[in-house]
Scaffold this active site. Structure first.
Site, PDB file in Angstrom:
ATOM      1  N   THR A   1      -3.988  13.757   0.749  1.00  0.00           N
ATOM      2  CA  THR A   1      -2.560  13.796   1.082  1.00  0.00           C
ATOM      3  C   THR A   1      -1.713  13.611  -0.175  1.00  0.00           C
ATOM      4  O   THR A   1      -0.647  14.195  -0.318  1.00  0.00           O
ATOM      5  CB  THR A   1      -2.222  12.677   2.096  1.00  0.00           C
TER       6      THR A   1
ATOM      7  N   ARG B   1      -7.925  10.195  -4.747  1.00  0.00           N
ATOM      8  CA  ARG B   1      -8.100   8.735  -4.659  1.00  0.00           C
ATOM      9  C   ARG B   1      -9.564   8.417  -4.408  1.00  0.00           C
ATOM     10  O   ARG B   1     -10.163   8.951  -3.483  1.00  0.00           O
ATOM     11  CB  ARG B   1      -7.245   8.150  -3.535  1.00  0.00           C
TER      12      ARG B   1
ATOM     13  N   SER C   1      -1.617   4.140  -4.710  1.00  0.00           N
ATOM     14  CA  SER C   1      -0.554   3.718  -3.807  1.00  0.00           C
ATOM     15  C   SER C   1      -0.784   2.337  -3.216  1.00  0.00           C
ATOM     16  O   SER C   1      -0.949   1.370  -3.933  1.00  0.00           O
ATOM     17  CB  SER C   1      -0.381   4.780  -2.726  1.00  0.00           C
ATOM     18  N   HIS C   2      -0.882   2.281  -1.896  1.00  0.00           N
ATOM     19  CA  HIS C   2      -0.989   1.005  -1.182  1.00  0.00           C
ATOM     20  C   HIS C   2      -2.433   0.507  -1.102  1.00  0.00           C
ATOM     21  O   HIS C   2      -2.673  -0.556  -0.543  1.00  0.00           O
ATOM     22  CB  HIS C   2      -0.436   1.193   0.226  1.00  0.00           C
TER      23      HIS C   2
ATOM     24  N   LYS D   1      -2.534  11.837  -9.612  1.00  0.00           N
ATOM     25  CA  LYS D   1      -1.946  13.039  -9.017  1.00  0.00           C
ATOM     26  C   LYS D   1      -1.037  13.725 -10.032  1.00  0.00           C
ATOM     27  O   LYS D   1      -0.528  13.092 -10.966  1.00  0.00           O
ATOM     28  CB  LYS D   1      -1.185  12.716  -7.747  1.00  0.00           C
TER      29      LYS D   1
ATOM     30  N   ASP E   1       5.278  -1.036  -2.009  1.00  0.00           N
ATOM     31  CA  ASP E   1       3.828  -0.917  -2.133  1.00  0.00           C
ATOM     32  C   ASP E   1       3.369  -0.860  -3.593  1.00  0.00           C
ATOM     33  O   ASP E   1       4.171  -1.043  -4.517  1.00  0.00           O
ATOM     34  CB  ASP E   1       3.339   0.315  -1.370  1.00  0.00           C
TER      35      ASP E   1
ATOM     36  N   ASP F   1       2.697   1.482  -5.781  1.00  0.00           N
ATOM     37  CA  ASP F   1       3.380   2.341  -6.756  1.00  0.00           C
ATOM     38  C   ASP F   1       4.878   2.483  -6.492  1.00  0.00           C
ATOM     39  O   ASP F   1       5.539   3.313  -7.131  1.00  0.00           O
ATOM     40  CB  ASP F   1       2.720   3.722  -6.817  1.00  0.00           C
TER      41      ASP F   1
ATOM     42  N   ASP G   1       6.743   3.536  -3.924  1.00  0.00           N
ATOM     43  CA  ASP G   1       7.440   4.570  -3.161  1.00  0.00           C
ATOM     44  C   ASP G   1       7.621   4.202  -1.680  1.00  0.00           C
ATOM     45  O   ASP G   1       8.400   4.827  -0.980  1.00  0.00           O
ATOM     46  CB  ASP G   1       6.770   5.953  -3.323  1.00  0.00           C
ATOM     47  N   ARG G   2       6.910   3.175  -1.228  1.00  0.00           N
ATOM     48  CA  ARG G   2       7.073   2.770   0.177  1.00  0.00           C
ATOM     49  C   ARG G   2       7.988   1.556   0.299  1.00  0.00           C
ATOM     50  O   ARG G   2       8.144   0.805  -0.663  1.00  0.00           O
ATOM     51  CB  ARG G   2       5.723   2.387   0.779  1.00  0.00           C
TER      52      ARG G   2
ATOM     53  N   THR H   1       2.411  15.759   7.367  1.00  0.00           N
ATOM     54  CA  THR H   1       2.353  14.511   6.598  1.00  0.00           C
ATOM     55  C   THR H   1       2.110  14.814   5.123  1.00  0.00           C
ATOM     56  O   THR H   1       1.250  15.618   4.787  1.00  0.00           O
ATOM     57  CB  THR H   1       1.213  13.634   7.141  1.00  0.00           C
TER      58      THR H   1
ATOM     59  N   GLU I   1       9.227   9.285   6.459  1.00  0.00           N
ATOM     60  CA  GLU I   1       7.937   9.302   7.133  1.00  0.00           C
ATOM     61  C   GLU I   1       7.691   7.953   7.779  1.00  0.00           C
ATOM     62  O   GLU I   1       8.122   6.917   7.259  1.00  0.00           O
ATOM     63  CB  GLU I   1       6.825   9.579   6.131  1.00  0.00           C
ATOM     64  N   GLU I   2       6.910   8.010   8.864  1.00  0.00           N
ATOM     65  CA  GLU I   2       6.551   6.777   9.553  1.00  0.00           C
ATOM     66  C   GLU I   2       5.739   5.834   8.662  1.00  0.00           C
ATOM     67  O   GLU I   2       5.707   4.645   8.907  1.00  0.00           O
ATOM     68  CB  GLU I   2       5.771   7.089  10.833  1.00  0.00           C
ATOM     69  N   SER I   3       5.079   6.384   7.643  1.00  0.00           N
ATOM     70  CA  SER I   3       4.212   5.592   6.776  1.00  0.00           C
ATOM     71  C   SER I   3       5.026   4.820   5.734  1.00  0.00           C
ATOM     72  O   SER I   3       4.632   4.729   4.576  1.00  0.00           O
ATOM     73  CB  SER I   3       3.185   6.497   6.100  1.00  0.00           C
TER      74      SER I   3
ATOM     75  N   LYS J   1       9.216   9.773  -2.362  1.00  0.00           N
ATOM     76  CA  LYS J   1       9.833   8.727  -1.574  1.00  0.00           C
ATOM     77  C   LYS J   1      10.098   7.546  -2.495  1.00  0.00           C
ATOM     78  O   LYS J   1       9.461   7.432  -3.549  1.00  0.00           O
ATOM     79  CB  LYS J   1       8.984   8.357  -0.378  1.00  0.00           C
TER      80      LYS J   1
HETATM   81  C1  G16 Z   1       0.948   9.278   1.038  1.00  0.00           C
HETATM   82  C2  G16 Z   1       1.823  10.478   1.190  1.00  0.00           C
HETATM   83  C3  G16 Z   1       2.677  10.328   2.405  1.00  0.00           C
HETATM   84  C4  G16 Z   1       1.836  10.068   3.617  1.00  0.00           C
HETATM   85  C5  G16 Z   1       0.969   8.859   3.383  1.00  0.00           C
HETATM   86  C6  G16 Z   1      -0.022   8.630   4.502  1.00  0.00           C
HETATM   87  O1  G16 Z   1       1.714   8.161   0.758  1.00  0.00           O
HETATM   88  O2  G16 Z   1       2.641  10.666   0.069  1.00  0.00           O
HETATM   89  O3  G16 Z   1       3.409  11.495   2.541  1.00  0.00           O
HETATM   90  O4  G16 Z   1       2.634   9.862   4.739  1.00  0.00           O
HETATM   91  O5  G16 Z   1       0.221   9.040   2.220  1.00  0.00           O
HETATM   92  O6  G16 Z   1      -0.888   9.697   4.556  1.00  0.00           O
HETATM   93  P1  G16 Z   1      -2.177   9.665   5.447  1.00  0.00           P
HETATM   94  O7  G16 Z   1      -1.672   9.438   6.849  1.00  0.00           O
HETATM   95  O8  G16 Z   1      -2.805  11.004   5.252  1.00  0.00           O
HETATM   96  O9  G16 Z   1      -3.025   8.509   5.007  1.00  0.00           O
HETATM   97  P2  G16 Z   1       1.330   7.172  -0.409  1.00  0.00           P
HETATM   98  O10 G16 Z   1       2.375   6.102  -0.352  1.00  0.00           O
HETATM   99  O11 G16 Z   1      -0.057   6.686  -0.046  1.00  0.00           O
HETATM  100  O12 G16 Z   1       1.346   7.984  -1.639  1.00  0.00           O
END
Ligand code: G16
Length: 544
Positions: A18, A22, A113-114, A126, A278, A280, A282-283, A345, A364-366, A377
């Site tokens: 996504t 990773r 990320s998280h 990335k 989070d 990095d 962005d969340r 997503t 996004e919900e995430s 984000k």
């Molecule tokens: C990434 C993507 C987001 C996505 C999230 C969750 O976020 O940039 O667009 O919503 O992963 O993705 P998945 O449901 O496939 O785990 P981040 O913050 O991890 O870079």
């Protein structure tokens, strides 16, 4: 200083998910693993000779070593200049900001990320393109293709660069500029929000807040912006020093992993406002006193109140949300007469809409929200947006959200994650669901009748690119939905995500616990997908 061409063998598992590649740190530490992927990125690009690349990461374990490799490979491959954050630190939105401000060719961001960090945890990489946003699928697919064919990579044989000292140095014929990680980003925030008003609001003494950087990248950004530029008391930012292992924590700003902040906001004498970011940056998670704002509601509320914020006072061109995100923002868009886009997503899908001026806010919900100010984000941006709204309205977070529900109705929402499920079992569950789809329409399950059942596909309205199999949607005639998909960001086994949503326009029924309001849908999701039987799990690992 000579350019070395090193022979290598392809790895078969370098398909970006996504958001980039990773893996466990140990995977990246295999001989040539990172080098192969970086060379595959460069091989997929055209016209970068002599151009500028931005490099930085979230400071997790292996960040510095990876940056040294990338700098030497960038020099050997012909980049003209690299801008790198001091200490190797750049939050994801700050990297996007720096790419855009300097009209760089692109950027490489190092982050998982998280996901937790440290020698036994995760690392990630990335590529972002010149608009500052994540590479679109056609680029990530090209990178993957090159990664499977690679036979050699190029690297400069030279000493490491001092990443801690600001300034310019030379690496072969390439210039390396170590830049202040925070300055450009801080200035961009000051240009969007009413810092004077927020400063007065904080100084009034009637408002207290707590920001949790979870020992991840936002620490230096949050300290400079909230404590130094906006005058919040020292200590407002907690866990503000980035650590390579995030202090052993899981830098995911949700009710489970950001429990330190949650305990404060739900405890005795709680402050008025709390937020976490989070790994990095962005969340974001937004909390009021004893009150949690779902990310989907947060997007809707920012959209509904955007005119109160200087950077958005002339109105929004449109909004966009990922498919599993609740439809709360759709209601706002309908009322304000603007377009609302539904994308798969992944933040990369918003890039074209933002570039084309079709959407101004995305979410996004995430726990991701952002706008056209960058192409990622942006966690602290969302916090500042909320602070600006709070400073104008002088109301509590809870009353702002409840008023919103009164006007637009409440979209009860929850996500149930089943982490580290056996991959084969998870794939079988999804295959079984897909084979059921054609039989579901019109079927009655208790009070719910299936209005549609499909596997979400998206055609990008700007470039016409098509993305299939982006999640299974089962929609009911009362507007409720269940969505099933497998995460594209995990590193161990598979993560099944089940997204549940129902709509409640009746104000008298808007104060239930979401798990209670969604109880029938939760039972139904198991009945349809046979989650317990297929995964062997009695309950989700994480509920948000
Ligand atoms: C990434 C993507 C987001 C996505 C999230 C969750 O976020 O940039 O667009 O919503 O992963 O993705 P998945 O449901 O496939 O785990 P981040 O913050 O991890 O870079």
């Amino acid at each position: 200083m000579s350019i070395k061409t090193v022979s290598t063998q392809p790895f078969t598992d370098q398909k970006p998910g996504t958001s980039g590649l990773r893996k466990r740190v140990k995977a990246f530490q295999q001989t040539n693993y990172l080098e192969n992927f970086v060379q595959a990125i460069f091989n997929s690009l055209e016209g970068y000779q002599g151009q500028t690349l931005v490099v930085g990461g979230d400071g997790r374990y292996y960040n510095r070593q990876a940056i040294q490799i990338i700098l030497k490979m960038s020099a050997a491959n012909g980049f003209g200049r690299v801008l790198v954050g001091q200490g190797g630190i750049l939050s994801t939105p700050a990297a996007s900001c720096v790419i855009r401000k300097n009209q760089a060719f692109g950027g490489i961001i190092l982050s998982a990320s998280h996901n937790p960090g440290g020698p036994d945890n995760d690392f990630g990489i990335k590529y972002n393109i010149g608009n500052g946003g994540p590479a679109p699928e056609k680029v990530t697919e090209a990178i993957y293709t090159y990664s499977k064919e690679i036979t050699s990579y190029q690297i400069l044989a030279t000493e490491d660069v001092n990443l801690d000292k600001l300034g310019t140095s030379q690496l072969g014929s390439m210039q390396v500029e170590v830049i202040d990680s925070v300055a450009d980003y801080g200035d961009l925030m000051a240009s969007l929000f009413d810092f004077d008003l927020i400063r007065k609001f904080i100084a009034s003494g009637n408002f207290r807040m707590c920001i949790d950087s979870m020992h991840a990248v936002t620490g230096p950004y949050a300290i400079e912006i909230f404590e130094e530029r906006l005058g919040a008391p020292i200590g407002t930012v907690q866990n503000g020093t980035p650590l390579e292992d995030f202090g052993g924590g899981h830098p995911d700003p949700n009710l489970v992993y950001a429990h330190e902040l949650v305990d404060i906001l739900y405890g005795e004498g709680a402050p008025d406002f709390g937020a976490a970011s989070d790994g990095d940056g962005d969340r974001n998670m937004i909390l009021g006193r004893k009150f949690f704002v779902t990310p989907s509601d947060s997007l809707a509320i920012l959209a509904a109140n955007a005119k109160l914020v200087p950077g958005y006072s002339s109105g929004l061109a449109g909004v966009a949300r990922s498919m599993p995100t609740s439809q709360a923002v759709d209601k706002v868009a309908a009322q304000l007469g603007m377009d609302c886009y539904e994308t798969p997503t992944g933040w990369k899908f918003f890039g074209n809409l933002l570039d084309a001026g079709k959407a101004t806010l995305c979410g996004e919900e995430s726990f991701g929200t952002g706008s056209n100010h960058v192409r990622e984000k942006d966690g602290l941006w969302a916090v500042l947006f909320w602070l600006n709204i709070l400073a104008v309205k002088q109301q509590s977070v809870e009353s702002i959200v409840k008023e919103h529900w009164q006007s637009y109705g409440r979209n009860y929402y929850s996500r149930h994650d089943y982490e580290e499920v056996d991959t084969e079992k998870a794939n079988t569950l999804m295959t079984n669901l897909r084979s059921l789809l054609s039989t579901l329409k019109g079927k009655q399950f208790g009070q719910y009748q299936v209005a549609y059942a499909d596997d979400f596909g998206y055609t990008d309205p700007i470039d016409g690119s098509i993305s299939q199999k982006q999640g299974i949607r089962i929609g009911f005639s009362d507007g409720s939905r269940i969505v099933f998909r497998l995460s594209g960001t995990g590193t161990q086994g598979a993560t099944l995500r089940v997204y549940l949503e129902s709509y409640e326009p009746d104000v008298a029924k808007q104060n239930l616990d979401p798990q209670q309001a969604l109880a029938d849908l939760i039972t139904l999701s198991d009945e349809i997908a046979q989650i317990r039987q297929m995964t062997g799990r009695e309950k989700p690992t994480v509920i948000t």
